[in-house]
Design an enzyme around this catalytic site. Structure first.
Site, PDB file in Angstrom:
ATOM      1  N   GLU A 159       1.418  -0.529  -5.067  1.00  0.00           N
ATOM      2  CA  GLU A 159       0.227   0.283  -5.271  1.00  0.00           C
ATOM      3  C   GLU A 159       0.615   1.747  -5.125  1.00  0.00           C
ATOM      4  OE1 GLU A 159      -3.681   2.207  -3.589  1.00  0.00           O
ATOM      5  OE2 GLU A 159      -1.775   1.979  -2.562  1.00  0.00           O
ATOM      6  N   ASP A 194       0.829  -1.192   0.000  1.00  0.00           N
ATOM      7  CA  ASP A 194       0.000   0.000   0.000  1.00  0.00           C
ATOM      8  C   ASP A 194       0.872   1.253   0.000  1.00  0.00           C
ATOM      9  OD1 ASP A 194      -2.901   0.905   0.549  1.00  0.00           O
ATOM     10  OD2 ASP A 194      -1.771   1.974   2.114  1.00  0.00           O
TER      11      ASP A 194
END
Lengths: 668, 668
Positions: B415, B386
């Site tokens: 990401e 993330d």
């Protein structure tokens, strides 16, 4: 836990730097510039997250031990830019460094909070804290002012005054000046830039055979005769005078006229078959004169603003003194003889190449270097190197660096007509200028493709093309069949496509066009093997035309560099159009050349006026510096017509500022 | 005289090597490949003069200490080529070396002399001499044969036999095998290639929130519920199942439904607010289950051929145990509180970012690595990371290398929706796959430009795109307004433009299209803040369509890589056409997608049949694997029409070999 380093001094240096330009092969070689140039440095710089990054350019001359610096400015997409001026000859180094600017980050965010009307009580304290943590690194003189700012942020005054203090540009300026570079990232390389004198970029060469300089038919010319030709060369506007080798010429296996295998009595031989009992690469051919004559010629040339360029051909005639003294420097055949030059099945028995794989290679290298330094000691600062691609490339890299460490203003022109990889490598490893394929590029498409490649990075960063329409070895077919117009056109192309160009004369200006045999590029009765007596003042000579073109080159800075070269569409494949502008975009030249030496050609050229900064709704003047015509043009598409029998080219000076009738003179 | 070296072992190594590929930033990073790939190595290799150059490729797995080798073959313009197969996971190294091949040079020249009818008596002796000088380096076994050749060249036999011996391929072969490498040049770098398992390149991802996996409305799903969803995921043809964080969720500053600043009783909070009294990044949310449940789920997933991917979000909720144990890892504000995440003026008080400039950064790095190794120890081999771009990039380079040194088959998906420089750097420094801008690329021009860039070097060498039409954070406007056809079309694009792609479901296959508010890309009632109960078996679901597309991906190797991607002209801007082929060029797929979700669109697509190897004078079959239609096409231009309400795309399998009526079946 040093394994955490991953190539960085500390894991806390969060800024990353990549893609620093200009560079050639990632710093392995040096981009080329000249004294006075502004080097535009760009780099991609970024960090994780959203903190403000600050960076600076560091640069120095190679003899300096401390860096000069300049702030980097942010462009788009993480690109940063700064520049420095190279004010001295020799190698300069530069690099960049960058860091998270904690105070600038705080100030940027603080402004947003204020704008959003948030309570900033604690944020003011954060700002004060950053300032106070900083103080030990700040010189005493500046410290009290910063302390005052910190106190204001901490309170005791109105909130509005606090905010004003926090956002004060003076505070920002001070914190920038004494910025916290503890976690700085410096680009891992110090990138080189090689800085030459301006002649390295913009030069106009004239080559003639000194032994053909006598006005007495058949008589061997002397260096004194050459002295008398200097006004001729200077009047045409040349600033480099290049001589084929001036050394004693070998007698054994000497070539005769038109490259005959056996010389006849009286044949003078090829100047490239260097060395005889009279000496080798450091000697002067006795028929040309003495070292004193040479020195006088050098002095005289200088007074005409002309650099004398010598030919460096590292090879030996069989009677070169090296052959006897250093037989190890040559390859020996099983019959005891020395291996002559060959391109099987062709044999060149008048030439012995050096064996760069010799066990005694180190002494060989040193001796060859000493040849360059010998002529350097005589004041020679320009060398044209013969076939450098047939000698060890690593040798050249070393030798050029060695010579430039003593005479940094030295210019080396590589005469290598070979594959692109080798030509590029020679330029990268240190040759100042390079002969090109121009000699064989005649059509619009060929010229456009080749010169677009040469004028753009990466090639433009390391290779400085020198364009020759002819050489003693190359009488291109186009010149053989195109007549006088072909010579004019090819010179205009060489002189405007190339900031450096040259001709082999007087063969060129006298439009000598006869090959040794049909299909050959060799001159008939080539001066390589015999003395010529030229009619230097022939009324048919192109010398006045060449003088005009060279004067235009001198007067228009746009023509003195190649990087702005751009081709423009002309709806006729026999017409080529291109432009060059000065770096500041103020002075521009548009050239149109008729590539057909036989017929008048016409068409419309389309110019990007907006990019030229010319108002396309008003008329503007295209002033032909060559034909002296002045054309009133309007809009981007304009008509051109060139009769090769009159003049095969226009060289237009573009005027940006259109004058109006309210001014006294039109377009003067 | 060591100053002569100029970066070379000896001045006698005349060969130069440059431009060795594949490489990323000159060897600073590793190009990416998968096990079984053939790595095609090219290099520019040349020397001064005209001698024959010979070279070889050297390659090894990083654990091997000796090189394997393969001969380099000459292409054009001094380019050389060789290849090697990467047969193991992990980093491989390669380099090239080359040298002047004196014997091959001699043999080449000898042949020319013979052809020209020259006397070769001495040349034969030269050849013999080269062989004899060589013998000490030749293994005893091969020596006598070579000695015999040398003797033949030296005489005692007919001249014709001598010549035959000199030109013998056996002699050439032997001299090549035991070639003289004394003056070899080796490229200065050992270039890396990172080799992953095939899933790194070709993977199909499905994301769902495990807490939404219960079939009882409003009930918190468990890992056991997730187990029961595995057939659903596998039936659709996905091979990676990715869960948002499964750790305990913080309670202080917990966000309510639809990102409300204050949570209501019973609100479950965001899974990305990691850490509570129950534990942090190594713990499992008690409502999901235990580590035993997790292990059982892992085992079950594996039996379905599914890799479970965990979310790595390196940030803490205020009640994460780290906050109390390691306050140094966070930035502290002057009021003693810990600095929460912000994007001023926005505040994210439920999240504390780590301070990567902490004085205790080394322990922080080690602890974060231990999180990855903890889950690695549980068998997790795929991590979706993330926002990696908001953490130290240098940390990631180190951490990924550390994890892969223990579990080399690990895949990391970055990401990062941020600027290109940062996305590229994350890919270069070690992330196996990357989210892309695909989510926002909708028009033909946008898609063509972006995917051409991604499919070509340099980007294709270091970045493996993973294409997501939606994520829990992004409900693109196109999906909001395009209806069911938009979802179908965007999935076909993701699944055919990208060898890796993924969806966030069941929101995707159920065509959930309502944003939180007009103009927002956030889902209304986002699962990020609440539990959903989905109608997984809804008759309107696209799950069968997705299963069909995924089956086509599995059955057509052409779709399992991106490097052959090419766009083809279609004379309608609403239709996009492109193709992919297998590396050997045998298996091809042509995709045509209607980008307009509302109207039927038609046009002509133009295919480069010659390059496809299809005879353009005969008809050929375009077999639509999606719609199951079979079209008989002739020539390069063919008509396509797509009604988005039926099927917004064709995925044609191209058959190269046209069958004729003499065969039993047409185009089966």
């Amino acid at each position: 836990m040093s394994h955490i380093a991953v190539g960085h001094a500390t894991g806390r240096s969060r800024v990353l730097i990549e893609d620093v330009t200009p560079q050639v092969d990632q710093g392995r070689f040096a981009p080329k510039r000249v004294v006075g140039d502004t080097v535009n440095v760009q780099s991609r710089i970024f960090a994780d997250g959203h903190d403000v990054v600050t960076g600076r350019l560091l640069f120095r001359h190679h003899t300096e031990s401390t860096w000069r610096t300049s702030d980097l400015h942010s462009l788009t997409n993480d690109k940063w830019q700064a520049s420095f001026v190279v004010d001295r000859l020799g190698c300069h180094f530069f690099t960049v460094e960058a860091w998270i600017d904690r105070f600038a980050t705080w100030q940027r965010d603080f402004q947003k909070r204020v704008k959003a009307g948030q309570d900033v009580a604690i944020d003011l304290l954060v700002g004060a804290q950053i300032i106070r943590e900083h103080l030990p690194q700040v010189p005493e003189l500046a410290r009290s002012a910063l302390e005052l700012f910190a106190s204001s942020l901490e309170g005791g005054v109105e909130r509005s005054s606090q905010i004003e203090a926090a956002l004060s540009p003076v505070l920002a300026e001070q914190m920038h000046q004494y910025t916290d570079r503890r976690h700085v990232t410096r680009f891992e390389q110090e990138l080189p830039v090689e800085v030459d004198r301006p002649l390295a970029r913009f030069s106009t060469w004239y080559e003639f055979f000194p032994r053909s300089s006598s006005s007495v038919p058949g008589q061997h010319g002397t260096l004194a005769d050459c002295e008398r030709k200097l006004p001729y060369v200077a009047d045409m506007g040349f600033d480099v005078l290049y001589f084929p080798p001036i050394h004693p010429i070998g007698r054994s296996y000497r070539k005769g006229r038109n490259n005959a295998v056996e010389a006849q009595p009286g044949d003078v031989g090829s100047p490239w078959a260097i060395g005889a009992t009279e000496g080798g690469h450091k000697a002067i051919h006795p028929d040309l004169g003495t070292i004193e004559d040479f020195r006088r010629l050098m002095t005289k040339a200088k007074s005409f603003g002309i650099d004398l360029a010598l030919d460096i051909a590292f090879q030996c005639a069989p009677d070169h003194p090296y052959v006897a003294c250093h037989p190890d420097w040559f390859r020996r055949r099983p019959d005891g003889s020395i291996q002559y030059a060959e391109n099987p099945p062709k044999k060149y028995q008048d030439i012995y190449p050096f064996d760069f794989e010799s066990d005694d290679w180190q002494n060989l290298w040193e001796e060859l270097k000493s040849v360059l330094l010998f002529w350097g000691g005589e004041g020679v600062r320009v060398f044209r190197v013969d076939n450098p691609h047939t000698k060890s490339l690593t040798f050249w890299e070393w030798a050029i660096a060695e010579v430039k460490s003593v005479y940094p203003e030295t210019i080396f022109l590589a005469e290598a007509f070979t594959r692109p990889a080798v030509m590029h490598r020679l330029a990268k490893l240190g040759f100042t200028q390079s002969y090109t394929y121009f000699t064989w590029r005649n059509t619009k498409q060929e010229l456009t493709e080749y010169f677009t490649e040469l004028a753009r990075p990466p090639v433009s960063d390391f290779m400085r093309p020198n364009l020759w329409p002819n050489t003693p070895d190359i009488l291109n077919e186009f010149l053989q069949f195109g007549g006088r117009a072909a010579f004019m056109m090819r010179y205009v192309l060489a002189a405007t496509l190339g900031a450096s160009c040259g001709i082999y004369g007087p063969a060129f200006e006298l439009c000598v066009a006869t090959p040794r045999e049909p299909g050959s590029e060799e001159y008939l009765d080539s001066e390589k093997y015999q003395i010529h007596t030229w009619d230097w003042q022939s009324p048919g000579s192109l010398r006045h035309f060449i003088a005009r073109v060279n004067a235009i080159r001198r007067e228009n800075a746009a023509l003195q560099d190649n990087v702005t070269l751009r081709f423009h569409p002309v709806d006729n494949d026999q017409l080529i159009g291109f432009s060059k502008w000065t770096a500041d975009g103020t002075d521009g030249v548009v050239v149109v050349v008729n590539l057909d030496p036989h017929h008048t050609q016409s068409g419309f050229i389309e110019l990007p006026l907006v990019e030229f900064g010319i108002d396309s709704t008003h008329s503007f003047q295209a002033h032909d510096l060559l034909g002296a015509g002045r054309y009133l043009w309007t809009g981007p598409r304009n008509f051109v017509e060139l009769n090769p029998q009159v003049s095969p080219a226009h060289i237009f000076r573009m005027r940006k500022q259109v004058r109006t009738e309210s001014q006294f003179e039109y377009f003067l």
